[in-house]
Design a protein around this motif. Sequence first.
Motif, PDB file in Angstrom:
ATOM      1  N   MET A 151       4.891   2.541  25.936  1.00  0.00           N
ATOM      2  CA  MET A 151       3.880   1.577  25.502  1.00  0.00           C
ATOM      3  C   MET A 151       3.640   1.668  23.994  1.00  0.00           C
ATOM      4  O   MET A 151       3.531   2.752  23.434  1.00  0.00           O
ATOM      5  CB  MET A 151       2.563   1.835  26.244  1.00  0.00           C
ATOM      6  N   GLN A 152       3.592   0.516  23.351  1.00  0.00           N
ATOM      7  CA  GLN A 152       3.237   0.473  21.942  1.00  0.00           C
ATOM      8  C   GLN A 152       1.737   0.736  21.815  1.00  0.00           C
ATOM      9  O   GLN A 152       0.930   0.138  22.526  1.00  0.00           O
ATOM     10  CB  GLN A 152       3.577  -0.882  21.315  1.00  0.00           C
ATOM     11  N   ILE A 153       1.373   1.672  20.917  1.00  0.00           N
ATOM     12  CA  ILE A 153      -0.043   1.988  20.725  1.00  0.00           C
ATOM     13  C   ILE A 153      -0.505   1.817  19.281  1.00  0.00           C
ATOM     14  O   ILE A 153      -1.703   1.787  19.025  1.00  0.00           O
ATOM     15  CB  ILE A 153      -0.392   3.415  21.212  1.00  0.00           C
ATOM     16  N   ILE A 154       0.433   1.745  18.328  1.00  0.00           N
ATOM     17  CA  ILE A 154       0.085   1.490  16.924  1.00  0.00           C
ATOM     18  C   ILE A 154       0.599   0.114  16.571  1.00  0.00           C
ATOM     19  O   ILE A 154       1.764  -0.204  16.801  1.00  0.00           O
ATOM     20  CB  ILE A 154       0.689   2.550  15.982  1.00  0.00           C
ATOM     21  N   PHE A 155      -0.299  -0.705  16.019  1.00  0.00           N
ATOM     22  CA  PHE A 155       0.025  -2.089  15.708  1.00  0.00           C
ATOM     23  C   PHE A 155      -0.302  -2.423  14.254  1.00  0.00           C
ATOM     24  O   PHE A 155      -1.440  -2.254  13.810  1.00  0.00           O
ATOM     25  CB  PHE A 155      -0.781  -3.041  16.606  1.00  0.00           C
ATOM     26  N   ASP A 156       0.708  -2.872  13.526  1.00  0.00           N
ATOM     27  CA  ASP A 156       0.533  -3.603  12.278  1.00  0.00           C
ATOM     28  C   ASP A 156      -0.216  -2.886  11.165  1.00  0.00           C
ATOM     29  O   ASP A 156      -0.966  -3.506  10.410  1.00  0.00           O
ATOM     30  CB  ASP A 156      -0.139  -4.949  12.552  1.00  0.00           C
ATOM     31  N   ALA A 157      -0.004  -1.590  11.002  1.00  0.00           N
ATOM     32  CA  ALA A 157      -0.620  -0.864   9.884  1.00  0.00           C
ATOM     33  C   ALA A 157       0.174  -1.146   8.612  1.00  0.00           C
ATOM     34  O   ALA A 157       1.402  -1.267   8.639  1.00  0.00           O
ATOM     35  CB  ALA A 157      -0.655   0.629  10.173  1.00  0.00           C
ATOM     36  N   LYS A 158      -0.533  -1.249   7.494  1.00  0.00           N
ATOM     37  CA  LYS A 158       0.092  -1.468   6.195  1.00  0.00           C
ATOM     38  C   LYS A 158      -0.233  -0.301   5.286  1.00  0.00           C
ATOM     39  O   LYS A 158      -1.277   0.331   5.424  1.00  0.00           O
ATOM     40  CB  LYS A 158      -0.432  -2.750   5.552  1.00  0.00           C
ATOM     41  N   LYS A 159       0.657  -0.047   4.331  1.00  0.00           N
ATOM     42  CA  LYS A 159       0.437   1.044   3.383  1.00  0.00           C
ATOM     43  C   LYS A 159      -0.370   0.528   2.197  1.00  0.00           C
ATOM     44  O   LYS A 159      -0.025  -0.473   1.583  1.00  0.00           O
ATOM     45  CB  LYS A 159       1.766   1.633   2.915  1.00  0.00           C
ATOM     46  N   TYR A 160      -1.444   1.249   1.906  1.00  0.00           N
ATOM     47  CA  TYR A 160      -2.294   0.989   0.748  1.00  0.00           C
ATOM     48  C   TYR A 160      -2.473   2.312   0.020  1.00  0.00           C
ATOM     49  O   TYR A 160      -3.245   3.154   0.466  1.00  0.00           O
ATOM     50  CB  TYR A 160      -3.666   0.451   1.172  1.00  0.00           C
ATOM     51  N   GLY A 161      -1.711   2.524  -1.041  1.00  0.00           N
ATOM     52  CA  GLY A 161      -1.764   3.807  -1.737  1.00  0.00           C
ATOM     53  C   GLY A 161      -1.256   4.900  -0.820  1.00  0.00           C
ATOM     54  O   GLY A 161      -0.162   4.826  -0.290  1.00  0.00           O
TER      55      GLY A 161
END
Length: 146
Positions: free
Chosen positions: A80-90
Amino acid sequence: MKTLLAIFLLVLSGQLFAQGIEGTWKTIDDETGEAKSLIEVWFDGKKYQGKIIELLDPKEENPICTACEGVQKDQPILGMQIIFDAKKYGSKYKKGEILDPGNGKLYSLVMELENDNELKVRGFIGFALLGRTQVWHRVVDTKTTN
């Protein structure tokens, strides 16, 4: 001048070779201190995603997410996918979501590398004051190829 250039190159090389969050992570339950699962985190070209690739000492064989809603309702937790669509900011990875298959809820997500082998993962509702934080440990493949 040479000293300044050497310092600049040293800092730049550290930035270039610093590990990101891609890879396999062992989750540690923040309440019990027990290892729970292995999570694979990857970059899809735009955002960071993650899924459960192994359950460590599951209480039942092939558990399903009965508490989940939508397309994940009654689906196997393994895979199951549990992490969705995180982006890197610094130095942080955020503006994504994380699913807790234990209660089926989605939380806002912030992740940050503590060092190359520890990832601080925080899931929260609303303001970051209401939530939980876990430290995950990088799984290093010890297999050698000949």
